[in-house]
Design an enzyme around this catalytic site. Structure first.
Site, PDB file in Angstrom:
ATOM      1  N   VAL A  15       3.395 -12.636  -5.240  1.00  0.00           N
ATOM      2  CA  VAL A  15       2.147 -11.975  -5.643  1.00  0.00           C
ATOM      3  C   VAL A  15       1.941 -12.092  -7.156  1.00  0.00           C
ATOM      4  O   VAL A  15       0.856 -12.454  -7.628  1.00  0.00           O
ATOM      5  CB  VAL A  15       2.129 -10.494  -5.193  1.00  0.00           C
ATOM      6  CG1 VAL A  15       0.881  -9.797  -5.710  1.00  0.00           C
ATOM      7  CG2 VAL A  15       2.191 -10.407  -3.669  1.00  0.00           C
ATOM      8  N   GLU A 130      -5.801  -1.456  -4.954  1.00  0.00           N
ATOM      9  CA  GLU A 130      -6.599  -2.074  -3.887  1.00  0.00           C
ATOM     10  C   GLU A 130      -5.746  -2.979  -2.990  1.00  0.00           C
ATOM     11  O   GLU A 130      -5.916  -3.009  -1.771  1.00  0.00           O
ATOM     12  CB  GLU A 130      -7.741  -2.893  -4.507  1.00  0.00           C
ATOM     13  CG  GLU A 130      -8.608  -3.632  -3.519  1.00  0.00           C
ATOM     14  CD  GLU A 130      -9.311  -2.700  -2.534  1.00  0.00           C
ATOM     15  OE1 GLU A 130     -10.128  -1.889  -2.968  1.00  0.00           O
ATOM     16  OE2 GLU A 130      -9.019  -2.797  -1.314  1.00  0.00           O
ATOM     17  N   GLY A 135      -3.975  -6.452   1.849  1.00  0.00           N
ATOM     18  CA  GLY A 135      -4.003  -7.576   0.894  1.00  0.00           C
ATOM     19  C   GLY A 135      -5.355  -7.835   0.273  1.00  0.00           C
ATOM     20  O   GLY A 135      -5.849  -7.048  -0.539  1.00  0.00           O
ATOM     21  N   GLY A 188       7.779 -18.319   7.212  1.00  0.00           N
ATOM     22  CA  GLY A 188       7.763 -17.522   5.987  1.00  0.00           C
ATOM     23  C   GLY A 188       6.933 -16.255   6.098  1.00  0.00           C
ATOM     24  O   GLY A 188       6.743 -15.551   5.107  1.00  0.00           O
ATOM     25  N   ASP A 202       5.908  -0.678   7.091  1.00  0.00           N
ATOM     26  CA  ASP A 202       4.838  -1.229   6.243  1.00  0.00           C
ATOM     27  C   ASP A 202       3.471  -0.668   6.670  1.00  0.00           C
ATOM     28  O   ASP A 202       2.666  -0.266   5.825  1.00  0.00           O
ATOM     29  CB  ASP A 202       4.880  -2.766   6.379  1.00  0.00           C
ATOM     30  CG  ASP A 202       3.796  -3.457   5.582  1.00  0.00           C
ATOM     31  OD1 ASP A 202       3.929  -3.538   4.352  1.00  0.00           O
ATOM     32  OD2 ASP A 202       2.810  -3.912   6.201  1.00  0.00           O
ATOM     33  N   LYS A 206       0.758   1.994   4.720  1.00  0.00           N
ATOM     34  CA  LYS A 206      -0.654   1.644   4.519  1.00  0.00           C
ATOM     35  C   LYS A 206      -1.573   2.673   5.163  1.00  0.00           C
ATOM     36  O   LYS A 206      -2.618   3.024   4.606  1.00  0.00           O
ATOM     37  CB  LYS A 206      -0.912   0.237   5.083  1.00  0.00           C
ATOM     38  CG  LYS A 206      -0.192  -0.860   4.278  1.00  0.00           C
ATOM     39  CD  LYS A 206      -0.204  -2.182   5.011  1.00  0.00           C
ATOM     40  CE  LYS A 206       0.443  -3.296   4.191  1.00  0.00           C
ATOM     41  NZ  LYS A 206       0.664  -4.523   4.969  1.00  0.00           N
ATOM     42  N   GLY A 304      -0.233 -12.747   1.438  1.00  0.00           N
ATOM     43  CA  GLY A 304      -0.318 -14.077   0.834  1.00  0.00           C
ATOM     44  C   GLY A 304      -0.582 -13.964  -0.654  1.00  0.00           C
ATOM     45  O   GLY A 304      -1.197 -13.010  -1.127  1.00  0.00           O
TER      46      GLY A 304
HETATM   47  N1  HSE Z   1       4.557  -7.997   5.027  1.00  0.00           N
HETATM   48  C1  HSE Z   1       3.195  -7.607   5.123  1.00  0.00           C
HETATM   49  C2  HSE Z   1       2.527  -8.286   6.299  1.00  0.00           C
HETATM   50  C3  HSE Z   1       2.385  -7.921   3.891  1.00  0.00           C
HETATM   51  O1  HSE Z   1       3.158  -9.035   7.028  1.00  0.00           O
HETATM   52  O2  HSE Z   1       1.355  -8.043   6.506  1.00  0.00           O
HETATM   53  C4  HSE Z   1       2.684  -6.984   2.778  1.00  0.00           C
HETATM   54  O3  HSE Z   1       2.425  -5.673   3.138  1.00  0.00           O
END
Ligand code: HSE
Length: 430
Positions: A15, A130, A135, A188, A202, A206, A304
Site C-alpha cells: 500500500v 477512507e 480499499g 497472492g 478483517d 471493517k 490492492g
Molecule cells: N485482506 C483484505 C482482503 C484486504 O482480502 O480484502 C485488506 O483489508
C-alpha cells in the site's frame, strides 16, 4: 496560507509503495484539486524495495521515523505499516504534535478510533481512514458526507476480497475450501497465515468502522459477532445453489430501533437475484438501505496497491483542501452517543442446517420433536442422499431466534441417530 502541504509516509510496502506512486505521479493534479501543492517530502521504511519503482529526490528516503514524526515542516503523516503496535504509537505522536494523520489500517481504527479521533479533535487536526474499509471504494465518505441527510437503516457488505475470491472459486468450480484457499495463496490474495481474512477478523474490524458511521455511534470491536468461512463446504454451496442462493461472507448492520443495532459477520445464503450475489472474485461491495436513497450499492476493488493508494491519497487531498480553509473535521463518525448492539442470541433469521444422520425410521420424528419443543418452525426438509446406512438431512427453518436454534442444534447433536451437525448457515438478508 501555506505555500505547500508536506507529507511524510511511513511504510513502503504494497500500500505504501502505491501511495508514494500516486502522490508523486499525480502530484500536479492533486495540487490543482486541493488548491495548494502537495509534496511527499519524507518516506521511511524497514523493507526497502530494490530498485524502487519510481525515482526519489535526494533526502526523501530515511531509515529514521523520527525524521517524519519530529519534523516541524511535515503537515500530514500517512501510516502504511498496519497492526496496532508501532502504528498506534505513531498515530498518537503525530496527532499530539498537531499533524494530520491518514491511515488505511482497519485494526487501528476499529480498536483505537475513538481515542485517536478525540486526540485529533483536541489538537485541531484531521484523522482520515477512507481506505480502511473496502480499499478503493469511497464508502466512508459516501456514508459520512454524501448520505449525511439520510437515515441508514441497514447495510450489508462483502468487505473481504480474499474470502470472496475463495467462496466464488468454490461456487464456480465446486472446489473445497482448502483447495480454493491454496489457489488464493498462490495468487497472492491470501496470506501464508490466512486467519485474519478467513476467520472473519478483517471484516469485523471493517463492520465496526462502517456501522459506527452509518448508525451514529461508536461500537466496540467486542460488540461484533463474527465467524469465518472455514466450515463452508462444497456440499453447502451446491445445496445453496439448488435452493436459489449463493453463499457469501456478509457483514450485516441493521438498526433495530430501541432493541439496538445488529452487528454480525458470518457466511450467509444470499438470494441469487440480490446484487450482492453477483459480486465475484476479490471484489467488495456495500449495499445500503436508507430512508431517502432507498437501496444503493457501492462496488469496486477492496484491496490492492493502487486502489487502496487512491483512497489514501484522496484523504491527503481532502486534508489539503481543509487546511486551505483552516477547517478540521476529525470526527469522521457522527457520534451521537452510545447505542447497544443486539446480542447474537436475540437475532432472528431463517437457517439452513445440514445434518449427517442414521438412515432409519424415526430419525426425522426425533429431530422434528426438538424443533417443535423449541418453537423452531420448519419451512423445508430434504434428504438428498443416503449411503451405507447414513443419510444427509437438510432443514430450512422459518425465522427463529438464534438462541433457540443453537439450543436445537445442541440437542440434535446429542441424539444417537445424529452422526454430526455438519453446518448451520443463516439464510437471507433481513
Ligand atoms: N485482506 C483484505 C482482503 C484486504 O482480502 O480484502 C485488506 O483489508
Amino acid at each position: 496560507m501555506k505555500d505547500c502541504i508536506k507529507v511524510g509516509l511511513i511504510g513502503l510496502g504494497t500500500v505504501g509503495g502505491g501511495v508514494a506512486r500516486v502522490l508523486l505521479e499525480n502530484e500536479k493534479n492533486l495540487g490543482a484539486r486541493a488548491g495548494v501543492p502537495i509534496r511527499l517530502v519524507k518516506i521511511t521504511t524497514l523493507v526497502m524495495k530494490n530498485p524502487l519503482p519510481f525515482p526519489l529526490a535526494d533526502g526523501v528516503l530515511t531509515s529514521d521515523v523520527n525524521d517524519i514524526l519530529d519534523n516541524p515542516e511535515i503537515d500530514v503523516v500517512v501510516e502504511c505499516i498496519g497492526g496496532v503496535g508501532a502504528a498506534l504509537e505513531f498515530a498518537r505522536r503525530a496527532l499530539k504534535s498537531g499533524k494530520h494523520f491518514v491511515t488505511p489500517n482497519k485494526e487501528l481504527i476499529a480498536k483505537f478510533g475513538a481515542e485517536l479521533l478525540e486526540l485529533a479533535r483536541q489538537n485541531g487536526v484531521n484523522l482520515c481512514y477512507e481506505a480502511s474499509v473496502a480499499g478503493g471504494i469511497p464508502i466512508i465518505h459516501g456514508l459520512k458526507n454524501n448520505l449525511a441527510a439520510d437515515n441508514v437503516r441497514k447495510l450489508f457488505g462483502i468487505l473481504n476480497g480474499t474470502t470472496n475470491y475463495i467462496l466464488d472459486k468454490m461456487t464456480q468450480e465446486g472446489a473445497e475450501f482448502a483447495d480454493a484457499l491454496a489457489q488464493a495463496q498462490e495468487l497472492g490474495y491470501a496470506e501464508a497465515n490466512p486467519t485474519n481474512d478467513v476467520d472473519g477478523y478483517d471484516v469485523a474490524y471493517k463492520l465496526s468502522i462502517l456501522a459506527g458511521i452509518a448508525f451514529n455511534t461508536a461500537f466496540r470491536f467486542e460488540d461484533i459477532h463474527f465467524e469465518g468461512i472455514r466450515n463452508v463446504s462444497a456440499s453447502d454451496i451446491a445445496f445453496a445453489k439448488r435452493l436459489g442462493y449463493v453463499i457469501k461472507l456478509i457483514a450485516t448492520g441493521v438498526d433495530r430501533g430501541a432493541a439496538g443495532v445488529e452487528l454480525r459477520v458470518h457466511p450467509t445464503m444470499v438470494p441469487v437475484e440480490h446484487p450482492l450475489a453477483n459480486v465475484g472474485g476479490a471484489f467488495n461491495a456495500v449495499f445500503v438501505e436508507g430512508d431517502y436513497i432507498g437501496q444503493a450499492m457501492f462496488y469496486g476493488p477492496g484491496a490492492g496497491s493502487l486502489p487502496t493508494a487512491s483512497a489514501v491519497a484522496g484523504d491527503v487531498v481532502d486534508i489539503a483542501m481543509n487546511h486551505e480553509i483552516a477547517h478540521s473535521h476529525p470526527s469522521m463518525t457522527t457520534n451521537f452517543g452510545l447505542r447497544k448492539s443486539v446480542p447474537i442470541g436475540e437475532v432472528s433469521c431463517e437457517y439452513y442446517l445440514r445434518l449427517s444422520v442414521k438412515d432409519q425410521a424415526g430419525v426425522l420424528a426425533q429431530i422434528a420433536t426438538i424443533c417443535g419443543d423449541l418453537g423452531v418452525s420448519l419451512k423445508n426438509v430434504e434428504q438428498p442422499e443416503a449411503e451405507g446406512g447414513n443419510a444427509e438431512l437438510i432443514l430450512i427453518t422459518h425465522p427463529v431466534r438464534e438462541a433457540a436454534m443453537q439450543e436445537a442444534i445442541a440437542r440434535m447433536g446429542k441424539l444417537p441417530v445424529v452422526n454430526k451437525v455438519e453446518s448451520l448457515i443463516r439464510v437471507g438478508l433481513a
